[in-house]
Each structure stands twice: as structure tokens, then as C-alpha cells.
Design a protein around this motif. Sequence first.
Motif, short mmCIF file in Angstrom:
data_model
loop_
_atom_site.label_atom_id
_atom_site.label_comp_id
_atom_site.label_asym_id
_atom_site.label_seq_id
_atom_site.Cartn_x
_atom_site.Cartn_y
_atom_site.Cartn_z
N LEU A 277 47.32 -63.09 64.71
CA LEU A 277 48.63 -63.56 64.22
C LEU A 277 49.19 -64.57 65.22
O LEU A 277 49.03 -64.39 66.44
CB LEU A 277 49.59 -62.36 64.13
N THR A 278 49.86 -65.58 64.71
CA THR A 278 50.50 -66.53 65.62
C THR A 278 51.82 -65.92 66.13
O THR A 278 52.34 -64.96 65.54
CB THR A 278 50.84 -67.85 64.89
N ASP A 279 52.36 -66.52 67.20
CA ASP A 279 53.66 -66.04 67.72
C ASP A 279 54.72 -66.11 66.63
O ASP A 279 55.52 -65.20 66.47
CB ASP A 279 54.11 -66.92 68.90
N ASP A 280 54.71 -67.21 65.87
CA ASP A 280 55.72 -67.38 64.81
C ASP A 280 55.59 -66.28 63.77
O ASP A 280 56.60 -65.75 63.29
CB ASP A 280 55.54 -68.74 64.12
N GLU A 281 54.37 -65.94 63.44
CA GLU A 281 54.17 -64.88 62.43
C GLU A 281 54.69 -63.54 62.95
O GLU A 281 55.30 -62.77 62.22
CB GLU A 281 52.68 -64.77 62.07
N ARG A 304 48.82 -51.16 65.34
CA ARG A 304 49.15 -51.74 66.63
C ARG A 304 48.63 -53.17 66.71
O ARG A 304 47.65 -53.52 66.04
CB ARG A 304 48.59 -50.92 67.77
N LEU A 305 49.31 -53.97 67.52
CA LEU A 305 48.81 -55.31 67.83
C LEU A 305 47.68 -55.15 68.83
O LEU A 305 47.83 -54.41 69.81
CB LEU A 305 49.91 -56.15 68.47
N LEU A 306 46.58 -55.83 68.61
CA LEU A 306 45.48 -55.79 69.57
C LEU A 306 45.74 -56.86 70.64
O LEU A 306 46.51 -57.81 70.40
CB LEU A 306 44.15 -56.04 68.86
N PRO A 307 45.12 -56.74 71.80
CA PRO A 307 45.40 -57.69 72.88
C PRO A 307 45.16 -59.15 72.47
O PRO A 307 45.80 -60.05 73.00
CB PRO A 307 44.43 -57.27 74.00
N ASP A 308 44.25 -59.39 71.52
CA ASP A 308 43.96 -60.78 71.12
C ASP A 308 44.84 -61.25 69.96
O ASP A 308 44.59 -62.30 69.37
CB ASP A 308 42.48 -60.92 70.74
N GLY A 309 45.89 -60.48 69.61
CA GLY A 309 46.85 -60.92 68.59
C GLY A 309 46.50 -60.45 67.18
O GLY A 309 47.28 -60.64 66.25
N ARG A 310 45.32 -59.85 66.99
CA ARG A 310 45.00 -59.28 65.68
C ARG A 310 45.87 -58.04 65.47
O ARG A 310 46.34 -57.44 66.45
CB ARG A 310 43.53 -58.91 65.59
N PHE A 311 46.03 -57.62 64.21
CA PHE A 311 46.81 -56.41 63.92
C PHE A 311 45.88 -55.39 63.30
O PHE A 311 45.14 -55.68 62.35
CB PHE A 311 47.96 -56.74 62.96
N ALA A 339 53.24 -53.92 52.18
CA ALA A 339 54.58 -53.38 51.90
C ALA A 339 55.33 -53.08 53.21
O ALA A 339 56.54 -53.27 53.28
CB ALA A 339 54.46 -52.12 51.06
N MET A 340 54.61 -52.64 54.20
CA MET A 340 55.28 -52.26 55.45
C MET A 340 55.50 -53.46 56.37
O MET A 340 56.40 -53.46 57.20
CB MET A 340 54.44 -51.18 56.17
N PHE A 341 54.67 -54.49 56.21
CA PHE A 341 54.79 -55.71 57.03
C PHE A 341 54.78 -56.92 56.10
O PHE A 341 53.84 -57.72 56.09
CB PHE A 341 53.64 -55.77 58.06
N PRO A 342 55.87 -57.07 55.29
CA PRO A 342 55.84 -58.06 54.22
C PRO A 342 55.67 -59.50 54.72
O PRO A 342 55.11 -60.33 54.00
CB PRO A 342 57.19 -57.87 53.52
N ALA A 343 56.11 -59.79 55.94
CA ALA A 343 55.97 -61.18 56.42
C ALA A 343 54.50 -61.55 56.61
O ALA A 343 54.17 -62.73 56.75
CB ALA A 343 56.72 -61.35 57.75
#
Length: 450
Positions: A277-281, A304-311, A339-343
Amino acid sequence: MRRLHLPAAYDTARWPDSHWRATAPPPVRAPFEGPAEAGVAVIGAGYTGLSAALALAEAGVPVTVLDAGQPGWGASGRNGGFCCKGGAKLSDAQLVRRFGREETAAFLRFQDDAVAHVGATLERHGMDAERGPDGEVCLAHSPAAWAAMQAEAEARRALTGRAPRLIPAEELRQEGLAMAGAHGAEVDPVGFPLHPMKYVLGLAAAAEAAGARVCGGSAVTGLRPEAGRWRLDTERGPLLADKVLVATNGYSAEDLPPWIGGRTLGAYSTILVTRPLTDDERQAQGWTSQSMAYDSRRLLHYFRLLPDGRFLFGMRGGLSARPEAQARVAREAREDFEAMFPAWAGVETEREWSGLVCLTGSLTPYAGPVPGAEGLWAAFGWHGNGVSTASYAGHLTGRRMAGEALRLPAPIATPPRRFPIPALRLPLKRLAYALIGWREGRPGRHQAPL
Ligand SMILES: Cc1cc2nc3c(=O)[nH]c(=O)nc-3n(C[C@H](O)[C@H](O)[C@H](O)COP(=O)(O)OP(=O)(O)OC[C@H]3O[C@@H](n4cnc5c(N)ncnc54)[C@H](O)[C@@H]3O)c2cc1C
């Protein structure tokens, strides 16, 4: 061997293409060649078996570990990497009713110690398993769950002298924990995320360095007493051992040994991992925390967010190894994630996979001797919470098998009951899932499933 699920669930020729395998490709261990002898034979090279093997080898006991797949082929190489407290499926109040206040408090301390044990193991053996920040967040999925969370925090304070920190709904965004439908959260300071495959491979390497023999591609097909020892049959010959530890958890057979039959229930957990995910996302969703988190549903979601930005987003609830059932639960996990992370509804899934966790008929774990079978031990039933619990219970079991007199708290030292009607475990579980889903509702589906 008799198994509960379809053969595909245990087929070691299939190893899901998980994010963990992709980022830490596991080396292949050669198969066992018999006949051979060992002081202790361990069946299963996950956290339980390898932690026991490490402790046994360090105590100078000749130990051989046999896995039908490879180290980490089971749940230990597929999980969410939440090194946190847990291990039973009973509430504190239920544990107190069954085991008393003192033993319940001892079991809660055991869970703290289990997390500390993993931290110390990573450090002592210099394992780089991407340890993340301390703390675990539980998000209340309903107003009732939020009220219960506040009441339980008080009860936990009375039992242990410590209580989790509570965060009301309106403060979640500023904590970087904005999840749609959350009514508040609690933060337990104990626990940390890690890379589960790097950890299990680190355990295998540490056990080998201490003198253990770790074999892949070595399914144990028979286990029986022979001349005062135990004989384990494999495709390439037998292994004779003074003692045996069965550490097969969700992948256990019903008859290896027969005592375990009807006492375990392998249940699916499914994970998806997104592209980075990007910072903006992350800002758009309001989820920027690196903490590990889960929701308060009984059929819980964990993320959880992974250290490389993946979710990473995981969900309990799959029931079968049938491809269409696996595809359905993967689809449901994706619906719930959106549904839980609509963005992040437009953020692609990169990989998804599943594996088996293990419930017992008592809803409590077990580590100890198999009743009535001299020299035979078993450790299983982590109820989807084995990163810390399986590791610590395996470690202590190894030390006990090496001759140390150690006492475990009653909730983990009491042999679990069989399920009431073992033959109906899967249909009854399907019914239980439907009822729980109907009561709780799934975030990605607003109508009840019944
Ligand atoms: C998708 C998923 C997500 C999870 N997330 C988390 C989490 O975030 N945090 C957490 O604490 N827990 C989590 N868990 C649970 C956790 O992974 C397990 O509790 C833990 O890994 C169990 O370790 P184990 O060593 O007891 O069993 P396993 O790692 O399952 O190992 C059992 C091994 O036994 C072997 N085996 C079975 N039969 C035989 C035989 N006859 N001969 C030889 N070998 C045999 C199998 O090949 C397997 O490798 C998750 C589990 C899954 C599936």
C-alpha cells in the motif's frame, strides 16, 4: 491412516504459494533413511516439534524429527505471524469455573511467558524473523462487544493486577487504527508480530546446530511399542526410539496414536496478502499502525501491515479442502476485507492461502504424556494461537522428556476430552459456524447466512 478431512488437506506435495514461502524460500531437508535409533523421535516439524527437539538436543538427548512435508509445511509456515497470548477457546471465567482461580492465573502467566520465550529464542539464536512492535489490538465489532470489552478489562485487572488499555471509537483514527464498524479497542502490551516462516526455519537450524536430526518427506505411517521402545514406520525404514513426541496438531491422524482420535478438530484459517500500500492509501483508510490486530467476533478476522507495506488479512471459518469451498472462503475473506477497510477496496490481493489450526474436545490445549502409554507424549490444540503457545509448550515438553521435573498449569496439563460425537465433528462445526455467523453477521455480507 485415518484422517478427518479430505486427503488434499494433508497432501504434502501441495504447499500453498504463501507470502512467507515467497519471501523466505525454505531449504529442503533430506528424507529419513532407516533403520535407525534415537533417544526421542518427534513427529511433526512445526513450532511444537522443533522447539522440543531444540530443548532435547541442548540437553544432550539424541533426537530425530520426522515431517511428512518439510519444516514449516504445516501451520507453522502459513500463519499470520501473531506472536501473542492465547491457546484455549474458553474465556477467563470459564477457565476459572473449570480449573479454579489459581490455575487460571498460572495459565495466563504461562501465556505471557510463552511470548517472552519466543522473544528470547529469537535473540539467543540470532534469528532475524522481522520482529515488529510490541502490543496487540482487539477491535470491538459491536456496541455490545465494546461494553463486554470494558467489563472484561476490569475482571482481568482483578485476576492479574493488569488490564489492557482501552481506546474509544472516536480516538481510533488518531491511533492509526481506523477500521469500518469498530466501536472501540483494547491494546494488550504483550505480543509482537514476526515472519512465521523465518522463525520456523530458524528453529529447525538451531535444533540441527544443537545436534538434532531433522528429516523432510518422511511421513510416519505406523507407531507401535516394540521390545520396550517405540517403532515408527516410514517409507524408507523404521526408527526405534525410547520416547516419542506427537506434534502434528491440526494435521494429526485419527489413529497416530489412536488416543488422539476424536480429541482434535482441524479447522481452516485463510489469509490474503495485498500488494504494498502507498502512504496515501494508508492515510486514506486511517490505518497506519504496524500493530497486529483482530476483531472481537468469534469467527475472528486478524490483520496487520507487513514491514514492506503489504496488508495481511486473515479469517477463520473455512470447512473443507474441496477447491470450491476454498475458493468460497477466499471470496468471503476478500468481501470482509473490503467491508472493514473500504478505502482499499481496489487494492489487489497478491496471494491467498489456508491451513489447519487445531481445536480439542475440551477447548484447551495439551502438552504431556499420553495416558497409559509409557514413553509416548503429545502436544497439540493451540486453538489457532500457536506461535507462542506451541513454541513454549514444545520447549517445556522437550525439557520434561529430557528428565526435568516441570509442572504446567492445569488448563494445559489436563488431557483433553474427546468431542461428544466424533463422527459428527465436521457437520456440527458447519452448524456452529452458521449459527455464529447468523448471530454476529459477516462484515462483507449484511444478510445472515441462514
Ligand atoms: C492460516 C493460519 C493462520 C494462523 N495465524 C496464527 C497467528 O497469527 N498466530 C498464532 O499464534 N497462531 C496462528 N495460527 C496457528 C499456528 O500456526 C499453529 O497453532 C502452530 O503453527 C502449530 O504448530 P505445530 O508445530 O503444533 O503444528 P504444525 O505447524 O501444523 O505442524 C504439524 C506438522 O506435522 C506434520 N505431520 C502430520 N502428520 C505427520 C505424520 N504422520 N508423519 C510426519 N509428519 C506429520 C505435518 O506435515 C506438519 O508439518 C495460524 C494457523 C493458520 C493455519
